[in-house]
Motif scaffolding. Structure first.
Motif, PDB file in Angstrom:
ATOM      1  N   PRO A   5      25.472  50.986 -50.081  1.00 44.17           N
ATOM      2  CA  PRO A   5      26.016  49.694 -51.131  1.00 44.17           C
ATOM      3  C   PRO A   5      25.143  50.229 -52.465  1.00 44.17           C
ATOM      4  N   ALA A   6      25.412  49.592 -53.395  1.00 41.53           N
ATOM      5  CA  ALA A   6      24.878  49.587 -54.781  1.00 41.53           C
ATOM      6  C   ALA A   6      25.525  50.798 -55.503  1.00 41.53           C
ATOM      7  N   ASN A   7      26.705  51.026 -55.401  1.00 42.83           N
ATOM      8  CA  ASN A   7      27.537  51.911 -56.014  1.00 42.83           C
ATOM      9  C   ASN A   7      28.284  51.217 -57.056  1.00 42.83           C
ATOM     10  N   THR A  60      27.636  48.871 -59.248  1.00 46.78           N
ATOM     11  CA  THR A  60      27.220  47.376 -59.274  1.00 46.78           C
ATOM     12  C   THR A  60      27.687  46.600 -60.223  1.00 46.78           C
ATOM     13  N   THR A  84      27.522  42.740 -61.799  1.00 47.99           N
ATOM     14  CA  THR A  84      26.551  41.550 -61.786  1.00 47.99           C
ATOM     15  C   THR A  84      27.023  40.475 -62.690  1.00 47.99           C
ATOM     16  N   TRP A 106      31.127  45.511 -51.044  1.00 49.66           N
ATOM     17  CA  TRP A 106      29.752  44.981 -50.519  1.00 49.66           C
ATOM     18  C   TRP A 106      29.476  43.872 -51.507  1.00 49.66           C
ATOM     19  N   ARG A 143      25.921  40.948 -52.320  1.00 49.14           N
ATOM     20  CA  ARG A 143      24.680  40.593 -52.219  1.00 49.14           C
ATOM     21  C   ARG A 143      24.362  39.291 -53.200  1.00 49.14           C
ATOM     22  N   ASP A 193      19.473  46.406 -47.034  1.00 43.19           N
ATOM     23  CA  ASP A 193      18.838  46.069 -48.247  1.00 43.19           C
ATOM     24  C   ASP A 193      19.608  44.552 -48.789  1.00 43.19           C
ATOM     25  N   TRP A 199      22.618  43.616 -48.380  1.00 44.27           N
ATOM     26  CA  TRP A 199      23.949  43.391 -48.635  1.00 44.27           C
ATOM     27  C   TRP A 199      25.092  43.448 -47.550  1.00 44.27           C
ATOM     28  N   GLU A 228      25.910  39.795 -56.785  1.00 45.35           N
ATOM     29  CA  GLU A 228      26.457  41.287 -56.975  1.00 45.35           C
ATOM     30  C   GLU A 228      27.417  41.999 -56.065  1.00 45.35           C
ATOM     31  N   SER A 258      29.403  45.635 -55.245  1.00 46.62           N
ATOM     32  CA  SER A 258      29.475  46.724 -55.355  1.00 46.62           C
ATOM     33  C   SER A 258      30.587  47.601 -54.673  1.00 46.62           C
TER      34      SER A 258
END
Length: 266
Positions: A104-106, A108, A110, A142, A144, A188, A190, A228, A230
């Motif tokens: 995850p976190a590609n 992102t 917000t 994803w 979060r 993490d 997600w 969030e 992603s």
């Protein structure tokens, strides 16, 4: 006046008129690069806020309705798109980056939200598969919400799951369960969030593979929180998402005419 003098006077007058016609006054001409001309900003990126300001989405009466494209999406692999019919707002976002099934976190996105009504909210997004017609491919992203008190999935039978790697506290309802780990990937804090309807927009946000759980979040106190999103599956499109309390029905939260929330630029 002699004929010769008249000739030179006429020539002088003609040259003066030509100079006036060819001259320009920069103080009076509109600046097409943004100086004196006020060009409306129709790009929804950052909720329409000026560069340097953050868009804050303000909850009202236990409901948040947010267009996906109102996050800052420039310099990511999310693309503002309008090709599929029946989207809301100025468009929708499609993940056009590489598949990120285990990371995850590609790219992102917000979303800063302002909650004045503390409590438990359900989360649902309206999304679509844009590649192929298989309801189990290109169908997830994803999610979060790490600064809430609790963030979890709940099934109809009451079973609870938490994101893998979460630092948030469990809720009392999950005590005594043999496991609270969702099926499938995650890390993490997600959640993998999927839907299963091909070739149409659909309101569904499920987690835990082959064992769908709806998504809930608890905002214990009034204040600002962060949602969030992603990229995970290439071709997954997100039109908008909602968060709503028990005092709001799912039908009214997801209605076509549901009003998007006030955006403050701070």
């Amino acid at each position: 006046m002699t004929l010769k003098t008249l000739k030179y006077s006429s020539l002088f007058l003609l040259m003066s008129l030509m100079l006036i016609a060819c001259s320009s006054d920069d103080d009076q001409s509109p600046d097409t690069n943004g100086g004196d001309v006020d060009t409306p900003d129709v790009d929804p990126n950052n909720g329409g806020c000026e560069s340097g300001a953050a868009a804050v989405f303000v909850e009202k009466d236990g409901l948040l309705v947010i267009e996906s494209e109102n996050a800052v999406f420039n310099n990511t692999d999310w693309t503002l798109t309008k090709s599929a019919a029946d989207f809301s707002g100025p468009g929708y976002l499609v993940w056009n980056g590489a598949d990120a099934f285990n990371q995850p976190a590609n790219g992102t996105l917000t979303y800063k939200i302002r909650v004045s009504t503390p409590g438990t909210y359900r989360f649902i997004w309206r999304s679509r598969i844009t590649i192929g017609t298989n309801g189990t491919e290109h169908n997830d992203s994803w999610l979060r919400i790490a600064d809430a008190k609790h963030f979890y999935g709940r099934k109809g039978n009451g079973n609870i799951v938490y994101p893998k790697g979460t630092m948030q506290e469990p809720i009392p309802e999950s005590e005594g369960q043999a496991t609270t780990v969702p099926n499938g990937s995650g890390q993490d804090g997600w959640f993998k969030i999927y839907m299963n309807t091909a070739s149409a927009w659909h309101w569904q946000s499920s987690t835990s593979d082959n064992d769908g759980h709806n998504i809930f979040v608890v905002f214990e106190t009034a204040g600002d929180y962060t949602v969030e999103v992603s990229g995970r599956s290439r071709g997954h499109a997100i039109d908008k998402f909602v968060l709503f309390t028990d005092g709001v029905t799912e039908g009214s939260a997801t209605a076509v005419d549901a009003t998007t929330n006030e955006i403050k630029c701070e």
